[in-house]
Design a protein around this motif. Structure first.
Motif, PDB file in Angstrom:
ATOM      1  N   ASP A 150      31.210 -30.959  81.971  1.00  0.00           N
ATOM      2  CA  ASP A 150      30.694 -31.786  83.066  1.00  0.00           C
ATOM      3  C   ASP A 150      30.596 -31.014  84.386  1.00  0.00           C
ATOM      4  O   ASP A 150      30.371 -31.601  85.439  1.00  0.00           O
ATOM      5  N   LEU A 151      30.795 -29.692  84.312  1.00  0.00           N
ATOM      6  CA  LEU A 151      30.724 -28.766  85.445  1.00  0.00           C
ATOM      7  C   LEU A 151      31.852 -28.956  86.458  1.00  0.00           C
ATOM      8  O   LEU A 151      31.725 -28.577  87.632  1.00  0.00           O
ATOM      9  N   ASN A 152      32.977 -29.519  86.013  1.00  0.00           N
ATOM     10  CA  ASN A 152      34.175 -29.580  86.844  1.00  0.00           C
ATOM     11  C   ASN A 152      34.857 -28.220  86.794  1.00  0.00           C
ATOM     12  O   ASN A 152      35.010 -27.639  85.723  1.00  0.00           O
ATOM     13  N   VAL A 153      35.284 -27.736  87.936  1.00  0.00           N
ATOM     14  CA  VAL A 153      35.892 -26.415  88.050  1.00  0.00           C
ATOM     15  C   VAL A 153      37.410 -26.563  88.176  1.00  0.00           C
ATOM     16  O   VAL A 153      37.896 -27.370  88.969  1.00  0.00           O
ATOM     17  N   SER A 154      38.137 -25.753  87.418  1.00  0.00           N
ATOM     18  CA  SER A 154      39.582 -25.648  87.603  1.00  0.00           C
ATOM     19  C   SER A 154      39.929 -24.173  87.754  1.00  0.00           C
ATOM     20  O   SER A 154      39.301 -23.304  87.156  1.00  0.00           O
ATOM     21  N   ILE A 155      40.923 -23.920  88.591  1.00  0.00           N
ATOM     22  CA  ILE A 155      41.363 -22.560  88.882  1.00  0.00           C
ATOM     23  C   ILE A 155      42.868 -22.514  88.709  1.00  0.00           C
ATOM     24  O   ILE A 155      43.593 -23.259  89.395  1.00  0.00           O
ATOM     25  N   GLU A 156      43.322 -21.661  87.811  1.00  0.00           N
ATOM     26  CA  GLU A 156      44.755 -21.552  87.528  1.00  0.00           C
ATOM     27  C   GLU A 156      45.220 -20.128  87.805  1.00  0.00           C
ATOM     28  O   GLU A 156      44.558 -19.168  87.392  1.00  0.00           O
ATOM     29  N   PRO A 157      46.360 -19.983  88.492  1.00  0.00           N
ATOM     30  CA  PRO A 157      46.887 -18.633  88.717  1.00  0.00           C
ATOM     31  C   PRO A 157      47.342 -18.001  87.425  1.00  0.00           C
ATOM     32  O   PRO A 157      47.822 -18.672  86.511  1.00  0.00           O
ATOM     33  N   VAL A 158      47.199 -16.684  87.338  1.00  0.00           N
ATOM     34  CA  VAL A 158      47.655 -15.921  86.186  1.00  0.00           C
ATOM     35  C   VAL A 158      48.962 -15.255  86.599  1.00  0.00           C
ATOM     36  O   VAL A 158      49.024 -14.573  87.614  1.00  0.00           O
ATOM     37  N   GLU A 159      49.993 -15.471  85.817  1.00  0.00           N
ATOM     38  CA  GLU A 159      51.312 -14.897  86.130  1.00  0.00           C
ATOM     39  C   GLU A 159      51.318 -13.422  85.807  1.00  0.00           C
ATOM     40  O   GLU A 159      50.772 -12.951  84.881  1.00  0.00           O
ATOM     41  N   ARG A 173      45.421 -13.105  90.988  1.00  0.00           N
ATOM     42  CA  ARG A 173      44.618 -13.256  89.776  1.00  0.00           C
ATOM     43  C   ARG A 173      44.596 -14.716  89.317  1.00  0.00           C
ATOM     44  O   ARG A 173      45.623 -15.392  89.346  1.00  0.00           O
ATOM     45  N   TYR A 174      43.409 -15.128  88.883  1.00  0.00           N
ATOM     46  CA  TYR A 174      43.199 -16.511  88.456  1.00  0.00           C
ATOM     47  C   TYR A 174      42.321 -16.552  87.206  1.00  0.00           C
ATOM     48  O   TYR A 174      41.563 -15.619  86.945  1.00  0.00           O
ATOM     49  N   THR A 175      42.423 -17.666  86.500  1.00  0.00           N
ATOM     50  CA  THR A 175      41.473 -17.997  85.442  1.00  0.00           C
ATOM     51  C   THR A 175      40.651 -19.173  85.947  1.00  0.00           C
ATOM     52  O   THR A 175      41.208 -20.195  86.365  1.00  0.00           O
ATOM     53  N   VAL A 176      39.341 -19.023  85.924  1.00  0.00           N
ATOM     54  CA  VAL A 176      38.418 -20.070  86.361  1.00  0.00           C
ATOM     55  C   VAL A 176      37.807 -20.689  85.120  1.00  0.00           C
ATOM     56  O   VAL A 176      37.286 -19.978  84.259  1.00  0.00           O
ATOM     57  N   THR A 177      37.857 -22.018  85.042  1.00  0.00           N
ATOM     58  CA  THR A 177      37.292 -22.733  83.899  1.00  0.00           C
ATOM     59  C   THR A 177      36.320 -23.784  84.408  1.00  0.00           C
ATOM     60  O   THR A 177      36.625 -24.517  85.356  1.00  0.00           O
ATOM     61  N   VAL A 178      35.153 -23.837  83.778  1.00  0.00           N
ATOM     62  CA  VAL A 178      34.166 -24.872  84.073  1.00  0.00           C
ATOM     63  C   VAL A 178      33.981 -25.677  82.795  1.00  0.00           C
ATOM     64  O   VAL A 178      33.632 -25.125  81.751  1.00  0.00           O
ATOM     65  N   ASP A 179      34.244 -26.984  82.874  1.00  0.00           N
ATOM     66  CA  ASP A 179      34.130 -27.831  81.682  1.00  0.00           C
ATOM     67  C   ASP A 179      32.676 -28.270  81.468  1.00  0.00           C
ATOM     68  O   ASP A 179      31.804 -27.970  82.302  1.00  0.00           O
ATOM     69  N   VAL A 206      30.174 -20.034  88.109  1.00  0.00           N
ATOM     70  CA  VAL A 206      30.330 -20.783  89.352  1.00  0.00           C
ATOM     71  C   VAL A 206      29.530 -20.122  90.474  1.00  0.00           C
ATOM     72  O   VAL A 206      29.264 -18.929  90.449  1.00  0.00           O
ATOM     73  N   SER A 207      29.170 -20.940  91.450  1.00  0.00           N
ATOM     74  CA  SER A 207      28.687 -20.403  92.726  1.00  0.00           C
ATOM     75  C   SER A 207      29.851 -20.561  93.698  1.00  0.00           C
ATOM     76  O   SER A 207      30.767 -21.352  93.461  1.00  0.00           O
ATOM     77  N   ARG A 208      29.831 -19.805  94.781  1.00  0.00           N
ATOM     78  CA  ARG A 208      30.938 -19.920  95.724  1.00  0.00           C
ATOM     79  C   ARG A 208      30.437 -19.780  97.153  1.00  0.00           C
ATOM     80  O   ARG A 208      29.452 -19.095  97.423  1.00  0.00           O
ATOM     81  N   THR A 209      31.131 -20.455  98.025  1.00  0.00           N
ATOM     82  CA  THR A 209      30.890 -20.327  99.452  1.00  0.00           C
ATOM     83  C   THR A 209      32.220 -20.014 100.115  1.00  0.00           C
ATOM     84  O   THR A 209      33.287 -20.257  99.541  1.00  0.00           O
ATOM     85  N   SER A 210      32.153 -19.468 101.322  1.00  0.00           N
ATOM     86  CA  SER A 210      33.380 -19.218 102.077  1.00  0.00           C
ATOM     87  C   SER A 210      33.178 -19.673 103.513  1.00  0.00           C
ATOM     88  O   SER A 210      32.054 -19.685 104.028  1.00  0.00           O
ATOM     89  N   THR A 254      35.059 -22.210  98.247  1.00  0.00           N
ATOM     90  CA  THR A 254      34.728 -23.382  97.440  1.00  0.00           C
ATOM     91  C   THR A 254      33.883 -22.930  96.259  1.00  0.00           C
ATOM     92  O   THR A 254      32.895 -22.205  96.427  1.00  0.00           O
ATOM     93  N   PHE A 255      34.282 -23.364  95.068  1.00  0.00           N
ATOM     94  CA  PHE A 255      33.638 -22.970  93.818  1.00  0.00           C
ATOM     95  C   PHE A 255      33.000 -24.195  93.180  1.00  0.00           C
ATOM     96  O   PHE A 255      33.668 -25.210  92.967  1.00  0.00           O
ATOM     97  N   THR A 256      31.711 -24.077  92.861  1.00  0.00           N
ATOM     98  CA  THR A 256      30.955 -25.161  92.244  1.00  0.00           C
ATOM     99  C   THR A 256      30.479 -24.707  90.873  1.00  0.00           C
ATOM    100  O   THR A 256      29.926 -23.604  90.740  1.00  0.00           O
ATOM    101  N   GLY A 257      30.678 -25.542  89.861  1.00  0.00           N
ATOM    102  CA  GLY A 257      30.304 -25.190  88.493  1.00  0.00           C
ATOM    103  C   GLY A 257      28.801 -25.092  88.294  1.00  0.00           C
ATOM    104  O   GLY A 257      28.046 -25.948  88.754  1.00  0.00           O
ATOM    105  N   LEU A 258      28.390 -24.043  87.593  1.00  0.00           N
ATOM    106  CA  LEU A 258      26.982 -23.846  87.247  1.00  0.00           C
ATOM    107  C   LEU A 258      26.730 -24.025  85.761  1.00  0.00           C
ATOM    108  O   LEU A 258      25.685 -24.531  85.362  1.00  0.00           O
ATOM    109  N   LYS A 259      27.699 -23.575  84.949  1.00  0.00           N
ATOM    110  CA  LYS A 259      27.591 -23.744  83.499  1.00  0.00           C
ATOM    111  C   LYS A 259      28.994 -23.641  82.901  1.00  0.00           C
ATOM    112  O   LYS A 259      29.874 -22.985  83.472  1.00  0.00           O
TER     113      LYS A 259
END
Length: 103
Positions: A94-103, A86-92, A34-38, A60-65
């Motif tokens: 289609d370059l859709n980004v999902s961010i899930e918290p890690v317990e 802590r999070y897990t970042v997943t890019v599918d 991902v690329s990111r901006t703040s 903001t996180f944008t999928g790159l691959k």
């Protein structure tokens, strides 16, 4: 997590802070999926006149691959607790980004 209207595949994390000692947030991630901006967005227009004006820190996180990576958001404050989020970042494919918290 908020999904952006301008870039529907992007994901956004928002954290709160304030001037004069509020926490600073740093992204720690060893991946290039991902690329990111703040950005900072103040709650009130007259924030420059206020002591301790509150604002949101927006990443903001944008999928790159496609891929999956671990990410830590370090929250550091001179007057409060220091925390790691802590999070897990997943890019599918289609370059859709999902961010899930890690317990």
């Amino acid at each position: 997590m908020i999904f952006g209207k301008k870039n529907p595949g992007a994901a956004t994390l928002v954290f709160h802070s304030f001037d004069g000692g509020g926490p600073a947030y740093t992204i720690v991630m060893d991946s290039d999926i991902v690329s990111r901006t703040s950005a900072h967005k103040y709650a009130k227009k007259n924030h420059a006149e206020l002591e301790g004006a509150g604002y949101d820190v927006i990443f903001t996180f944008t999928g790159l691959k496609p891929g999956k990576a671990d990410m830590t958001v370090e929250e550091r404050s001179p007057i409060g607790d220091n925390l790691d989020h802590r999070y897990t970042v997943t890019v599918d494919p289609d370059l859709n980004v999902s961010i899930e918290p890690v317990e």
